[in-house]
Motif scaffolding. Structure first.
Motif, PDB file in Angstrom:
ATOM      1  N   SER A 169       0.865  -1.170   0.000  1.00 54.09           N
ATOM      2  CA  SER A 169       0.000   0.000   0.000  1.00 54.09           C
ATOM      3  C   SER A 169       0.903   1.221   0.000  1.00 54.09           C
ATOM      4  CB  SER A 169      -0.937  -0.022   1.214  1.00 54.09           C
ATOM      5  OG  SER A 169      -1.939   0.968   1.086  1.00 54.09           O
ATOM      6  N   LYS A 215      -6.093   3.887  -1.278  1.00 51.16           N
ATOM      7  CA  LYS A 215      -7.127   4.808  -0.804  1.00 51.16           C
ATOM      8  C   LYS A 215      -7.686   5.586  -1.996  1.00 51.16           C
ATOM      9  CE  LYS A 215      -4.501   7.062   2.075  1.00 51.16           C
ATOM     10  NZ  LYS A 215      -3.268   6.434   1.567  1.00 51.16           N
ATOM     11  N   THR A 247      -9.048   1.671   5.788  1.00 52.63           N
ATOM     12  CA  THR A 247      -7.810   1.206   5.168  1.00 52.63           C
ATOM     13  C   THR A 247      -6.968   0.401   6.156  1.00 52.63           C
ATOM     14  OG1 THR A 247      -7.840   3.231   3.836  1.00 52.63           O
ATOM     15  CG2 THR A 247      -5.826   1.924   3.796  1.00 52.63           C
ATOM     16  N   THR A 296     -10.152   1.595  -1.264  1.00 50.23           N
ATOM     17  CA  THR A 296     -10.978   1.867  -0.081  1.00 50.23           C
ATOM     18  C   THR A 296     -11.710   3.197  -0.270  1.00 50.23           C
ATOM     19  OG1 THR A 296      -9.140   2.951   1.093  1.00 50.23           O
ATOM     20  CG2 THR A 296      -9.419   0.587   1.421  1.00 50.23           C
TER      21      THR A 296
END
Length: 334
Positions: free
Chosen positions: A51, A105, A155, A134
């Motif tokens: 991420s 995100k 998240t 997300t």
């Protein structure tokens, strides 16, 4: 502006160097590419997860690199998406032969750059990449940085639960499925008592009078849904709980995982007080809290305020939530 920094230009690199110094044997940091890796990669044949996003939200994302969560995190400049080259480097480095999940995100730059990186990885190395975006913020439908809802507190829960699924050897398809299910089951809402100060700007991102608070803020210092007079914590808790419950998926006998998150400038004394008010409201609404987490997990530099995330959790989510995790920002069961 008073900050514990050397220079606004070097704050991200300096902080990453500090992470490496603080967690030897646990994290490896690539300062050139601004990447944080596990010092010991997971076994071959397991799905890897990465991420990333702008810096300033610590411990997200670098603080969640480790056993049971992320394999790598990409650090952009403060409140700025990492670039595709960073994401490509992280993806190719962590692949263990079972594919890589990108958790992204929902911010325009993040989504675009992760998409571009996935295309490059596919063309250059053939590594299978799955992506889960997300978008749990109920405050606004579109914002300064998004098309659709912003990705915020959920998240953290997606990274934890998907990380556990990957750790136990589930396939890329299954890990992506559970990550998407957590996102779909989650809703968040935040508020602020102050703005935040980006080091490069040297002044608050927005003006907020002493007697007012912002309801529905984002994590980049953007203003929220509306502004109103400061109220007691019990009333602030209701401002967060009510819009979340209005959109939370139906219970069907399931309880929730609750995250009461600090925005970076609020002491734990106040966060625990706020959680007590939230817990009372949830109990009054007949919502059972199965698991809870209170503290600073996805922040906005020095902003004073908090956010609430609720996820309707089935048995699989709870089992994976309880699985061992060992990262600088989250640790239990090991």
């Amino acid at each position: 502006m008073k900050k514990l920094i050397n220079s606004a230009d070097s704050v991200v690199a300096d902080a990453l160097a500090g992470m490496a110094a603080a967690h030897p044997g646990e994290l490896e940091v690539d300062l050139d590419n601004r990447l944080v890796y596990r010092a010991t990669p997971k076994e071959q044949g397991k799905v890897a997860i990465i991420s990333g996003g702008g810096s300033g939200h610590e411990p997200l994302h670098g603080g969640f690199v480790g056993t049971g969560m992320l394999d790598a995190a990409c650090a952009g400049e403060v409140f700025t998406s990492p670039v595709p080259d960073q994401i490509v480097a992280a993806t190719t480095a962590v692949d263990r032969g079972a594919g890589v999940l990108h958790i992204v995100k929902n911010y325009t730059g993040d989504v675009m750059n992760f998409e571009m990186a996935a295309e490059i990885v596919d063309m250059e190395s053939g590594i299978q990449v799955a992506t889960v975006v997300t978008n749990d913020d109920v405050a606004v439908e579109d914002s300064l940085y998004t098309a659709g809802r912003r990705g915020v507190g959920v998240t953290v829960l997606v990274e934890k639960i998907a990380g556990a699924a990957a750790e136990e050897g589930q396939s890329l398809e299954e890990v992506a499925r559970i990550a998407a299910a957590v996102n779909d089951a989650g809703r968040s809402m935040g508020m602020a008592l102050t703005s935040c100060t980006v080091p490069a700007n040297g002044k608050p991102s927005f003006d907020l009078p002493e007697e007012e608070m912002e309801i529905g803020i984002g994590i980049h210092g953007e203003p929220g849904r509306h502004r109103e007079p400061i109220a007691p914590a019990s009333q602030i808790a209701a401002r967060l709980v009510e819009p979340i419950l209005a959109e939370l998926p139906a219970g069907d006998g399931r309880g929730v995982i609750a995250l009461l998150n600090g925005m970076g400038g609020t002491p734990l004394l106040e966060l625990y007080l706020m959680y007590d008010e939230v817990a009372r409201l949830l109990a009054d609404a007949g919502v059972v809290v199965e698991r809870r987490l209170v503290g600073n997990y996805i922040t906005s530099l020095d902003m004073a305020g908090c956010s609430l995330t609720l996820v309707r959790a089935d048995d699989e989510m709870l089992r994976l939530w309880d699985a061992p995790v060992s990262t600088p920002g989250l640790r239990w069961g090991i």
